[in-house]
Scaffold this motif. Structure first.
Motif, PDB file in Angstrom:
ATOM      1  N   ARG A  35       0.816  -1.224   0.000  1.00  0.00           N
ATOM      2  CA  ARG A  35       0.000   0.000   0.000  1.00  0.00           C
ATOM      3  C   ARG A  35       0.845   1.268   0.000  1.00  0.00           C
ATOM      4  O   ARG A  35       0.637   2.177   0.809  1.00  0.00           O
ATOM      5  N   ASN A  36       1.791   1.337  -0.930  1.00  0.00           N
ATOM      6  CA  ASN A  36       2.708   2.477  -0.944  1.00  0.00           C
ATOM      7  C   ASN A  36       2.365   3.502  -2.021  1.00  0.00           C
ATOM      8  O   ASN A  36       3.098   4.459  -2.223  1.00  0.00           O
ATOM      9  N   PHE A  37       1.269   3.279  -2.740  1.00  0.00           N
ATOM     10  CA  PHE A  37       0.675   4.294  -3.618  1.00  0.00           C
ATOM     11  C   PHE A  37      -0.748   4.530  -3.121  1.00  0.00           C
ATOM     12  O   PHE A  37      -1.486   3.567  -2.872  1.00  0.00           O
ATOM     13  N   ALA A  38      -1.145   5.784  -2.993  1.00  0.00           N
ATOM     14  CA  ALA A  38      -2.464   6.088  -2.438  1.00  0.00           C
ATOM     15  C   ALA A  38      -3.578   5.480  -3.275  1.00  0.00           C
ATOM     16  O   ALA A  38      -4.563   4.969  -2.737  1.00  0.00           O
ATOM     17  N   ASP A  39      -3.430   5.509  -4.618  1.00  0.00           N
ATOM     18  CA  ASP A  39      -4.505   4.981  -5.455  1.00  0.00           C
ATOM     19  C   ASP A  39      -4.669   3.469  -5.282  1.00  0.00           C
ATOM     20  O   ASP A  39      -5.774   2.941  -5.305  1.00  0.00           O
ATOM     21  N   HIS A  40      -3.554   2.772  -5.082  1.00  0.00           N
ATOM     22  CA  HIS A  40      -3.652   1.325  -4.850  1.00  0.00           C
ATOM     23  C   HIS A  40      -4.238   1.030  -3.472  1.00  0.00           C
ATOM     24  O   HIS A  40      -5.039   0.099  -3.319  1.00  0.00           O
ATOM     25  N   ARG A  42      -6.441   2.730  -1.949  1.00  0.00           N
ATOM     26  CA  ARG A  42      -7.888   2.919  -2.064  1.00  0.00           C
ATOM     27  C   ARG A  42      -8.547   1.768  -2.819  1.00  0.00           C
ATOM     28  O   ARG A  42      -9.639   1.318  -2.449  1.00  0.00           O
ATOM     29  N   GLU A  43      -7.899   1.275  -3.880  1.00  0.00           N
ATOM     30  CA  GLU A  43      -8.531   0.188  -4.635  1.00  0.00           C
ATOM     31  C   GLU A  43      -8.564  -1.116  -3.832  1.00  0.00           C
ATOM     32  O   GLU A  43      -9.369  -1.999  -4.115  1.00  0.00           O
ATOM     33  N   MET A  44      -7.701  -1.216  -2.804  1.00  0.00           N
ATOM     34  CA  MET A  44      -7.715  -2.385  -1.938  1.00  0.00           C
ATOM     35  C   MET A  44      -8.610  -2.188  -0.716  1.00  0.00           C
ATOM     36  O   MET A  44      -8.632  -3.004   0.196  1.00  0.00           O
ATOM     37  N   GLY A  45      -9.316  -1.058  -0.679  1.00  0.00           N
ATOM     38  CA  GLY A  45     -10.269  -0.824   0.391  1.00  0.00           C
ATOM     39  C   GLY A  45      -9.685  -0.200   1.632  1.00  0.00           C
ATOM     40  O   GLY A  45     -10.335  -0.178   2.681  1.00  0.00           O
ATOM     41  N   ALA A  46      -8.464   0.336   1.538  1.00  0.00           N
ATOM     42  CA  ALA A  46      -7.819   0.961   2.689  1.00  0.00           C
ATOM     43  C   ALA A  46      -7.826   2.476   2.527  1.00  0.00           C
ATOM     44  O   ALA A  46      -7.924   3.005   1.413  1.00  0.00           O
ATOM     45  N   ALA A  47      -7.729   3.164   3.643  1.00  0.00           N
ATOM     46  CA  ALA A  47      -7.663   4.625   3.601  1.00  0.00           C
ATOM     47  C   ALA A  47      -6.276   5.057   3.149  1.00  0.00           C
ATOM     48  O   ALA A  47      -5.270   4.445   3.502  1.00  0.00           O
ATOM     49  N   ALA A  48      -6.209   6.106   2.353  1.00  0.00           N
ATOM     50  CA  ALA A  48      -4.937   6.680   1.928  1.00  0.00           C
ATOM     51  C   ALA A  48      -4.654   7.921   2.757  1.00  0.00           C
ATOM     52  O   ALA A  48      -5.573   8.688   3.065  1.00  0.00           O
ATOM     53  N   ALA A  50      -3.858  11.606   3.952  1.00  0.00           N
ATOM     54  CA  ALA A  50      -4.133  12.910   3.346  1.00  0.00           C
ATOM     55  C   ALA A  50      -2.873  13.758   3.235  1.00  0.00           C
ATOM     56  O   ALA A  50      -2.800  14.660   2.411  1.00  0.00           O
ATOM     57  N   SER A  51      -1.868  13.449   4.055  1.00  0.00           N
ATOM     58  CA  SER A  51      -0.620  14.200   4.027  1.00  0.00           C
ATOM     59  C   SER A  51       0.497  13.308   4.561  1.00  0.00           C
ATOM     60  O   SER A  51       0.244  12.222   5.111  1.00  0.00           O
ATOM     61  N   LYS A  52       1.728  13.769   4.406  1.00  0.00           N
ATOM     62  CA  LYS A  52       2.884  13.016   4.897  1.00  0.00           C
ATOM     63  C   LYS A  52       2.793  12.787   6.397  1.00  0.00           C
ATOM     64  O   LYS A  52       3.182  11.728   6.897  1.00  0.00           O
ATOM     65  N   ALA A  53       2.242  13.738   7.115  1.00  0.00           N
ATOM     66  CA  ALA A  53       2.121  13.611   8.570  1.00  0.00           C
ATOM     67  C   ALA A  53       1.129  12.528   8.972  1.00  0.00           C
ATOM     68  O   ALA A  53       1.175  12.036  10.102  1.00  0.00           O
ATOM     69  N   ASP A  54       0.225  12.149   8.054  1.00  0.00           N
ATOM     70  CA  ASP A  54      -0.808  11.157   8.367  1.00  0.00           C
ATOM     71  C   ASP A  54      -0.443   9.744   7.912  1.00  0.00           C
ATOM     72  O   ASP A  54      -1.293   8.857   7.929  1.00  0.00           O
ATOM     73  N   ARG A  55       0.800   9.518   7.514  1.00  0.00           N
ATOM     74  CA  ARG A  55       1.151   8.236   6.895  1.00  0.00           C
ATOM     75  C   ARG A  55       1.138   7.065   7.866  1.00  0.00           C
ATOM     76  O   ARG A  55       0.982   5.922   7.466  1.00  0.00           O
ATOM     77  N   GLY A  56       1.350   7.328   9.138  1.00  0.00           N
ATOM     78  CA  GLY A  56       1.471   6.224  10.091  1.00  0.00           C
ATOM     79  C   GLY A  56       2.777   5.487   9.872  1.00  0.00           C
ATOM     80  O   GLY A  56       3.843   6.094   9.756  1.00  0.00           O
ATOM     81  N   THR A  57       2.727   4.158   9.782  1.00  0.00           N
ATOM     82  CA  THR A  57       3.921   3.357   9.514  1.00  0.00           C
ATOM     83  C   THR A  57       3.671   2.512   8.274  1.00  0.00           C
ATOM     84  O   THR A  57       2.545   2.084   8.016  1.00  0.00           O
ATOM     85  N   PRO A  58       4.715   2.230   7.498  1.00  0.00           N
ATOM     86  CA  PRO A  58       4.522   1.432   6.287  1.00  0.00           C
ATOM     87  C   PRO A  58       4.235  -0.032   6.612  1.00  0.00           C
ATOM     88  O   PRO A  58       4.554  -0.527   7.696  1.00  0.00           O
ATOM     89  N   VAL A  59       3.621  -0.715   5.648  1.00  0.00           N
ATOM     90  CA  VAL A  59       3.327  -2.139   5.756  1.00  0.00           C
ATOM     91  C   VAL A  59       4.442  -2.916   5.072  1.00  0.00           C
ATOM     92  O   VAL A  59       4.744  -2.672   3.897  1.00  0.00           O
ATOM     93  N   PHE A  60       5.060  -3.857   5.790  1.00  0.00           N
ATOM     94  CA  PHE A  60       6.138  -4.671   5.228  1.00  0.00           C
ATOM     95  C   PHE A  60       5.769  -6.144   5.222  1.00  0.00           C
ATOM     96  O   PHE A  60       5.062  -6.628   6.114  1.00  0.00           O
ATOM     97  N   PHE A  61       6.252  -6.857   4.231  1.00  0.00           N
ATOM     98  CA  PHE A  61       6.223  -8.314   4.222  1.00  0.00           C
ATOM     99  C   PHE A  61       7.452  -8.780   3.451  1.00  0.00           C
ATOM    100  O   PHE A  61       8.175  -7.965   2.865  1.00  0.00           O
TER     101      PHE A  61
END
Length: 240
Positions: A35-40, A42-48, A50-61
């Motif tokens: 989920r490292n592109f906002a459009d993807h 959203r297409e996977m049903g997750a929130a994107a 709104a800004s860099k400050a709202d990114r949280g932490t990245p998802v890794f596997f």
């Protein structure tokens, strides 16, 4: 002579542009970013964010190194009826990271080069695992799940942000985005990964995919590109 009880597996290796087979890139680990592109997202049903400050932490596997496909032929995997393509920028590390957390400003010094790859995904297995709140390793970390291009030294690639990543399947454009749309860019991702893992020379990072993921069938031909600089040609073969 060693004392191994069984023959040791040969390390996975990726070709490097401009080098013969004596100049292959040996692979240690494959880290992947979800989920490292906002459009993807959203297409996977997750929130994107709104800004860099709202990114949280990245998802890794992770994927196993022997999931790499370098000859352009990936077999349709068992256990799925819904194999999806995800075209991604791939980062290859050519130096060990120092101990501790990497400063984003120091990330470029670790990078050997770049390629592009397909994060093949058993989407039906992923969806079933998500619905039960279970890990979805079996959806990502299977045999031949990581077709990859040749690697190109970082100096030949230059700035990443303006470059366009794309994928065509059977000649039809399915995915396309400029790399400035990454939620977490390469220095950000190396910084975040270093909080969790000791990064080493030979590590690959699949950086996430833009929107447009869709199903593949045996016989499909995939053409990935990073502008006109890097190309990935891959055919989905029948199950082995």
């Amino acid at each position: 002579m060693n004392n191994d009880l069984i023959p040791a597996a040969v390390a996975a290796r990726v070709p490097v542009r401009g080098r013969d087979t004596s100049g292959m890139f040996p692979v240690r680990r494959i880290y992947c970013v979800g989920r490292n592109f906002a459009d993807h997202a959203r297409e996977m049903g997750a929130a994107a964010p709104a800004s860099k400050a709202d990114r949280g932490t990245p998802v890794f596997f992770l994927k196993p190194a022997d999931a790499l496909v370098t000859d352009g032929v990936a077999a349709y995997p068992p256990g799925t009826q819904d194999l999806h393509h995800e075209i991604e920028l791939v980062v290859a590390l050519g130096a060990d990271a120092p101990a501790g957390v990497i400063d984003p400003a120091d990330a470029d010094a670790l990078i050997f080069g770049y390629g592009i790859g397909l994060d093949l995904t058993r989407r039906d297995l992923q969806a079933a695992a998500k619905a039960k709140g279970l890990p979805w390793d079996i959806a990502k970390a299977f045999d031949e799940s990581a077709p990859i291009s040749v690697l190109v030294p970082a100096a030949e690639v230059g700035a990443l942000a303006p470059r366009t990543l794309s994928l065509r399947v059977n000649g039809v454009l399915r995915q396309q985005s400029t790399l400035d749309q990454l939620i977490w860019d390469v220095p950000d991702i190396l910084h975040e990964l270093s909080k969790l893992y000791a990064l080493r020379a030979g590590d690959l990072i699949f950086m996430g995919t833009p929107a447009g993921v869709a199903a593949l069938q045996p016989g499909d031909v995939c053409e990935g590109a990073l502008d006109d600089l890097i190309r990935l040609d891959c055919r989905i073969a029948p199950p082995r």
